[in-house]
Design a protein around this motif. Structure first.
Motif, short mmCIF file in Angstrom:
data_model
loop_
_atom_site.label_atom_id
_atom_site.label_comp_id
_atom_site.label_asym_id
_atom_site.label_seq_id
_atom_site.Cartn_x
_atom_site.Cartn_y
_atom_site.Cartn_z
N ARG A 132 0.82 -1.20 0.00
CA ARG A 132 0.00 0.00 0.00
C ARG A 132 0.86 1.25 0.00
O ARG A 132 1.70 1.45 0.87
N ALA A 133 0.65 2.12 -1.00
CA ALA A 133 1.38 3.39 -1.10
C ALA A 133 0.66 4.46 -0.28
O ALA A 133 -0.41 4.24 0.29
N GLN A 134 1.28 5.65 -0.21
CA GLN A 134 0.72 6.74 0.58
C GLN A 134 -0.67 7.15 0.09
O GLN A 134 -1.52 7.54 0.89
N ASP A 135 -0.89 7.09 -1.22
CA ASP A 135 -2.18 7.51 -1.76
C ASP A 135 -3.20 6.38 -1.77
O ASP A 135 -4.30 6.53 -2.32
N GLY A 136 -2.84 5.24 -1.17
CA GLY A 136 -3.76 4.12 -1.08
C GLY A 136 -3.66 3.15 -2.23
O GLY A 136 -4.32 2.09 -2.21
N ALA A 137 -2.84 3.45 -3.23
CA ALA A 137 -2.70 2.56 -4.38
C ALA A 137 -1.93 1.31 -3.99
O ALA A 137 -1.02 1.35 -3.16
N ALA A 138 -2.31 0.18 -4.60
CA ALA A 138 -1.60 -1.08 -4.37
C ALA A 138 -0.53 -1.23 -5.44
O ALA A 138 -0.84 -1.33 -6.63
N LEU A 139 0.73 -1.24 -5.03
CA LEU A 139 1.85 -1.25 -5.98
C LEU A 139 2.78 -2.43 -5.71
O LEU A 139 2.95 -2.85 -4.56
N TYR A 140 3.39 -2.92 -6.79
CA TYR A 140 4.44 -3.92 -6.66
C TYR A 140 5.77 -3.22 -6.36
O TYR A 140 5.95 -2.05 -6.71
N PRO A 141 6.72 -3.91 -5.73
CA PRO A 141 8.02 -3.28 -5.46
C PRO A 141 8.74 -2.81 -6.72
O PRO A 141 9.57 -1.90 -6.66
N TRP A 142 8.42 -3.42 -7.85
CA TRP A 142 9.07 -3.03 -9.11
C TRP A 142 8.28 -1.97 -9.87
O TRP A 142 8.62 -1.66 -11.03
N ASP A 143 7.26 -1.37 -9.24
CA ASP A 143 6.50 -0.29 -9.86
C ASP A 143 7.17 1.07 -9.63
O ASP A 143 6.59 1.98 -9.03
N GLY A 144 8.41 1.21 -10.07
CA GLY A 144 9.11 2.48 -9.95
C GLY A 144 9.46 2.83 -8.51
O GLY A 144 9.38 1.99 -7.59
N ASP A 145 9.85 4.08 -8.30
CA ASP A 145 10.23 4.53 -6.96
C ASP A 145 9.07 4.45 -5.98
O ASP A 145 9.27 4.14 -4.80
N GLU A 146 7.86 4.73 -6.46
CA GLU A 146 6.70 4.69 -5.58
C GLU A 146 6.45 3.27 -5.07
O GLU A 146 6.16 3.06 -3.89
N GLY A 147 6.57 2.30 -5.96
CA GLY A 147 6.37 0.91 -5.57
C GLY A 147 7.43 0.43 -4.60
O GLY A 147 7.14 -0.26 -3.61
N TRP A 148 8.70 0.82 -4.87
CA TRP A 148 9.79 0.42 -3.98
C TRP A 148 9.62 1.05 -2.60
O TRP A 148 9.82 0.39 -1.58
N SER A 149 9.21 2.31 -2.55
CA SER A 149 9.00 2.98 -1.26
C SER A 149 7.82 2.36 -0.51
O SER A 149 7.84 2.27 0.72
N ALA A 150 6.80 1.94 -1.23
CA ALA A 150 5.66 1.29 -0.58
C ALA A 150 6.10 -0.02 0.07
O ALA A 150 5.74 -0.32 1.21
#
Length: 310
Positions: A132-150
């Motif tokens: 779960r990212a800050q904006d609530g999106a479900a991201l994979y670790p390989w989804d760019g910087d946002e995914g890695w940070s999540a």
């Protein structure tokens, strides 16, 4: 009939052409790629790992590519929005042993383990699930910087918090923030906290090196180094410290004025004693203090000093 066959062949060739084009991958200097099989007749297992800065590589038909950072990365916990990671402004709040909630800011430096076997295991454990990212999106670790940070915020951050809570919680506020000692005493004697901060920093590094592999299920991160940047007081406590500093400064100023008055009084007494012993010296001092250009000097006369008009 022939036209129909041509159309059918063209339609069937489109997926094959797409699979051929997407089956070629290459990585830049800061990226490593884990390739997983895909397609209607394949499994979804890890096929291969492509090292950083590779040339064009065949990865198979309809395979999926999971790109991860290959260079040293850092995760910053800070109240400064200019330095914050994609998780935003964030501070770890930890109570000291004497009950003061301290704000902890720092940076964790690390590198993803690039061993192929370790990367395959990492992708099996974490590359196939979302975070779960800050904006609530479900991201994979390989989804760019946002995914890695999540991923990092959910999987690694709790270990950092626990390490800080354990080490900070064993110390008093005054041992970590020098000005905090002013609340315990009216004397302005804050002690240096550098040694204690280094001690906490080293202990946190040792804890992370010990706990992270067990928590994550493998040595996925290497070169771990946490740098403790700052320890801050709550706003209301900081205001109390500021008031204590202001009061202490006022006391010091008043004491300085008293000492100055004592010195001036002592000098006046010494000067008077000298005049008592030497009346002529007193008269000489009077003459020296007269303004320049006088025409009449008559001691004892109300008009003892006359200065000509200009």
């Amino acid at each position: 009939m022939r036209t129909t066959l041509i159309v059918i062949a063209a339609i069937l060739s489109i997926p094959a052409l797409v699979g051929l084009v997407t089956g070629l991958e290459r990585t830049d200097g800061g990226e490593v790629a884990v390739i997983r099989d895909g397609g209607p007749f394949d499994d979804n297992k890890v096929r291969q790992v492509i090292d950083p800065a590779s040339g064009l590589t065949w990865t198979g038909w309809w395979s999926s590519t999971h790109g991860y950072p290959a260079q040293q990365r850092f995760y910053t916990i800070t109240a400064d929005p200019r330095r914050a990671t994609t998780l935003g402004v964030d501070v770890v709040t930890v109570p000291s042993s004497d009950g003061v909630n301290l704000g902890i800011e720092g940076t964790l430096y690390f590198t993803l383990n690039l061993d192929h076997g370790t990367l395959k295991t990492f992708d099996d454990k974490y590359g196939t699930r979302t975070f779960r990212a800050q904006d609530g999106a479900a991201l994979y670790p390989w989804d760019g910087d946002e995914g890695w940070s999540a991923f990092f915020g959910q999987a690694v951050r709790p270990v950092i918090d626990n390490a800080l809570r354990s080490e900070i919680g064993a110390m008093r506020c005054g041992e970590l923030v020098p000005s905090c000692s002013l609340l315990e005493s009216t004397a302005l004697r804050p002690q240096s906290s550098n040694t204690n901060l280094v001690k906490v920093q080293n202990a946190v590094n040792a804890t992370l090196a010990r706990e992270l592999p067990g928590t994550l299920g493998g040595d996925f991160l290497t070169g771990l180094r946490f740098t403790l940047a700052r320890v801050t007081l709550p706003a209301e406590v900081q205001k109390a410290v500021d008031r204590s500093l202001a009061a202490g400064a006022a006391v010091s100023e008043a004491q300085a004025k008293v000492e100055q008055a004592k010195a001036e009084a002592a000098a006046n007494r010494a000067r008077q004693e000298g005049y008592d012993k030497c009346p002529a010296c007193a008269e000489i001092e009077k003459l020296r203090s007269l303004p320049q250009g006088i025409t009449v000097y008559a001691p004892g006369n109300p008009q003892s000093v006359v200065v000509p008009a200009r």
